[in-house]
Write a protein that holds these residues in place. Structure first.
Motif, PDB file in Angstrom:
ATOM      1  N   LEU A  25       0.834  -0.880  -0.130  1.00 37.30           N
ATOM      2  CA  LEU A  25       0.010  -0.062  -0.016  1.00 37.30           C
ATOM      3  C   LEU A  25       0.789   1.322  -0.097  1.00 37.30           C
ATOM      4  N   PRO A  26       1.833   1.220   0.835  1.00 35.43           N
ATOM      5  CA  PRO A  26       2.587   2.721   0.733  1.00 35.43           C
ATOM      6  C   PRO A  26       3.210   3.280  -0.281  1.00 35.43           C
ATOM      7  N   LEU A  40       1.843   2.108  -3.381  1.00 35.78           N
ATOM      8  CA  LEU A  40       0.797   2.035  -4.562  1.00 35.78           C
ATOM      9  C   LEU A  40       0.947   3.516  -5.255  1.00 35.78           C
ATOM     10  N   LEU A  83      -2.618   3.425   6.751  1.00 39.78           N
ATOM     11  CA  LEU A  83      -2.873   3.200   5.509  1.00 39.78           C
ATOM     12  C   LEU A  83      -3.908   2.229   5.029  1.00 39.78           C
ATOM     13  N   LEU A 120     -10.459   9.132   0.496  1.00 42.48           N
ATOM     14  CA  LEU A 120     -10.347   8.154  -0.593  1.00 42.48           C
ATOM     15  C   LEU A 120     -11.558   7.645  -1.027  1.00 42.48           C
ATOM     16  N   ASN A 145       4.978  17.446   7.148  1.00 45.35           N
ATOM     17  CA  ASN A 145       4.519  16.115   6.868  1.00 45.35           C
ATOM     18  C   ASN A 145       4.681  15.335   8.214  1.00 45.35           C
ATOM     19  N   ARG A 146       3.972  14.334   8.421  1.00 47.53           N
ATOM     20  CA  ARG A 146       3.881  13.581   9.441  1.00 47.53           C
ATOM     21  C   ARG A 146       4.143  12.014   8.872  1.00 47.53           C
ATOM     22  N   LYS A 147       4.546  11.107   9.534  1.00 50.11           N
ATOM     23  CA  LYS A 147       4.594   9.871   9.111  1.00 50.11           C
ATOM     24  C   LYS A 147       3.392   9.388   9.278  1.00 50.11           C
ATOM     25  N   VAL A 148       2.744   8.532   8.315  1.00 49.21           N
ATOM     26  CA  VAL A 148       1.591   7.767   8.342  1.00 49.21           C
ATOM     27  C   VAL A 148       2.036   6.301   8.324  1.00 49.21           C
ATOM     28  N   PHE A 181       0.967   6.597  -2.707  1.00 44.62           N
ATOM     29  CA  PHE A 181      -0.211   6.575  -2.010  1.00 44.62           C
ATOM     30  C   PHE A 181       0.284   6.927  -0.409  1.00 44.62           C
ATOM     31  N   GLY A 182       1.370   6.685  -0.116  1.00 46.06           N
ATOM     32  CA  GLY A 182       1.877   6.636   1.451  1.00 46.06           C
ATOM     33  C   GLY A 182       2.584   8.156   1.389  1.00 46.06           C
ATOM     34  N   ALA A 194      -7.319   3.123   6.297  1.00 44.38           N
ATOM     35  CA  ALA A 194      -7.979   3.939   5.743  1.00 44.38           C
ATOM     36  C   ALA A 194      -8.536   3.422   4.245  1.00 44.38           C
ATOM     37  N   PHE A 195      -7.712   2.471   3.613  1.00 44.05           N
ATOM     38  CA  PHE A 195      -7.960   2.062   2.352  1.00 44.05           C
ATOM     39  C   PHE A 195      -9.058   1.091   2.170  1.00 44.05           C
ATOM     40  N   ALA A 226     -12.167   2.978   2.856  1.00 46.00           N
ATOM     41  CA  ALA A 226     -12.771   3.740   1.707  1.00 46.00           C
ATOM     42  C   ALA A 226     -13.275   2.888   0.848  1.00 46.00           C
ATOM     43  N   PRO A 279       1.935   2.284   8.001  1.00 41.56           N
ATOM     44  CA  PRO A 279       1.500   1.397   6.957  1.00 41.56           C
ATOM     45  C   PRO A 279      -0.157   0.795   7.452  1.00 41.56           C
ATOM     46  N   LEU A 326      -8.284  10.570   5.616  1.00 43.13           N
ATOM     47  CA  LEU A 326      -7.434   9.821   4.427  1.00 43.13           C
ATOM     48  C   LEU A 326      -8.846   8.801   4.052  1.00 43.13           C
ATOM     49  N   ALA A 355      -0.394  10.718   1.480  1.00 41.70           N
ATOM     50  CA  ALA A 355      -0.997  10.654   2.769  1.00 41.70           C
ATOM     51  C   ALA A 355      -0.264  11.576   3.786  1.00 41.70           C
ATOM     52  N   GLU A 356       0.825  11.234   3.598  1.00 39.93           N
ATOM     53  CA  GLU A 356       1.844  12.219   4.650  1.00 39.93           C
ATOM     54  C   GLU A 356       1.802  13.606   4.280  1.00 39.93           C
ATOM     55  N   ALA A 357       1.687  14.096   2.987  1.00 41.22           N
ATOM     56  CA  ALA A 357       1.674  15.479   2.477  1.00 41.22           C
ATOM     57  C   ALA A 357       0.532  15.854   3.138  1.00 41.22           C
TER      58      ALA A 357
END
Lengths: 272, 101
Positions: free
Chosen positions: A162-163, A165, B10, A256, B2-5, A237-238, B13-14, B17, B7, A252, A241-243
């Motif tokens: 995923l990150p 993607l 992610l 999406l 920017n912050r660390k997201v 994608f990762g 959220a995926f 969604a 996995p 998020l 998401a951080e931006a």
């Protein structure tokens, strides 16, 4: 226009004062009401070419202003028809079409409004023009089918991918950030919101997209714009998401989901 | 900024969604024209979905507001409730009509 006579070369004959060709002098005179009627004009029935040219010149400008009024209907309503047409005439003369496609005419209008002193009393006017230009671009953007649900499900089965993607977005999708409530103002002028409920000085962000044949305006948060812009730059994608994570309002999953439900994700790459 | 997201975030959220987008309450009905009807006389100039003028069937080709031979997709059942100043009934119609003078 008469053809070149014998003797002097054709190109010399066509170049008059200022080194302009007949076509260039014609083009200049078309947009400048003060310019003299181009010489060498004749009419087939003996009527006054100057008068005929003046009618033609007027039609050129009026039809281009009309096209602006149709592309920027809310911008026009905000200042009224008379003001808009006067401003439009100035724009048409300063920035005549560069393409034969009238349907796309209006590029640069928002920037022109920004620098048009009489419009300064309506501070959100230029952003409204920006919004309506995005609508036009979204309307004419290429078609693209949404990614198949199976592709998304496949991505879910490989969470470690995923990150990295890569999500490709629909060509019609664009973002606008404004210091003013242009999305709400637009809704209010289309009769979908009570104008008394709108504070024009509240900042708004949003997406402009086309679903089927219909252009849609979706007010979103700043993070949603960060996310879409990062993806459009080619970020994963990762990374996207951080931006967007700097915006506390950003969700998020919801962002999406909105992209998916409007068919804005057209391909998903990077699944093993 | 920017912050660390992570996995895991992610992935969550995926999957949220994908689930949300597939739920009928949220599914956009626009792609499916099944819940729409063609309504004549309600489109503004240049905003028709199709059919305007003799021999043309082009989206965006109407040149007057509320043109009687230009139609627009509207949610089913609402056409005859949409005001149309050019229509003899005063409302949109399911068939092209002669605009009143």
């Amino acid at each position: 226009m008469r053809g070149g006579g014998a003797g002097a070369g054709l190109s010399e004959r066509l170049r008059g004062a200022g080194g302009l060709t007949v076509e260039e002098r014609w083009a200049v005179a078309l947009l400048d009401p003060e310019a003299p009627t181009p010489p060498d004009l004749t009419s087939w029935n003996g009527s006054d070419p100057g008068q005929r040219f003046a009618v033609y010149r007027n039609n050129v400008v009026v039809s281009l202003v009309e096209s602006l009024a149709q592309t920027f209907p809310v911008t026009c309503e905000l200042v009224g028809e008379e003001f808009f047409r006067a401003m439009g005439r100035e724009f048409v003369r300063a920035r005549p079409p560069r393409s034969t496609l009238l349907a796309r005419y209006g590029e640069g209008f928002a920037e022109f409004v920004d620098g048009f002193p009489p419009a300064a009393s309506v501070p959100y006017l230029a952003d409204m023009a920006r919004l309506e230009m995005h609508c036009l671009a979204a309307l004419h953007a290429a078609d693209a089918d949404p990614a198949a649900p199976q592709v998304l499900e496949a991505a879910l089965r490989e969470p470690e991918c995923l990150p990295a993607l890569r999500l490709r977005l629909h060509p019609s999708l664009r973002c606008l950030r404004s210091e003013f409530a242009v999305f709400s103002l637009w809704d209010a002028h289309r009769g979908e919101l009570e104008i008394s409920q709108v504070n024009p000085l509240a900042a708004e962000c949003g997406w402009i997209l086309r679903s089927g044949l219909e252009v849609r305006l979706l007010p979103m948060c700043a993070g949603d714009c960060d996310f879409v812009e990062a993806l459009a730059r080619g970020n994963s994608f990762g990374e996207a998401a951080e931006a967007a994570a700097g915006d506390r309002e950003f969700d998020l999953g919801r962002c999406l989901a909105t992209l998916l439900r409007w068919g804005m994700v057209t391909s998903v790459n990077g699944i093993k | 900024m920017n912050r660390k997201v992570t996995p895991a975030a992610l992935a969550l959220a995926f999957s949220t969604a994908v689930t949300l987008a597939a739920s009928p309450a949220l599914a956009a009905g626009d792609k499916d024209k099944g819940d729409k009807e063609k309504c004549y006389g309600v489109a503004l100039a240049g905003k028709n979905d199709c059919k305007a003028g003799p021999g043309t069937t082009c989206s965006g080709s109407s040149n007057r507001d509320y043109q009687g031979n230009a139609w627009k997709y509207v949610p089913k059942g609402t056409c005859k409730e949409i005001p149309s100043p050019t229509s003899p009934t005063g409302k949109g119609q399911l068939q092209p009509f002669q605009e009143k003078g």
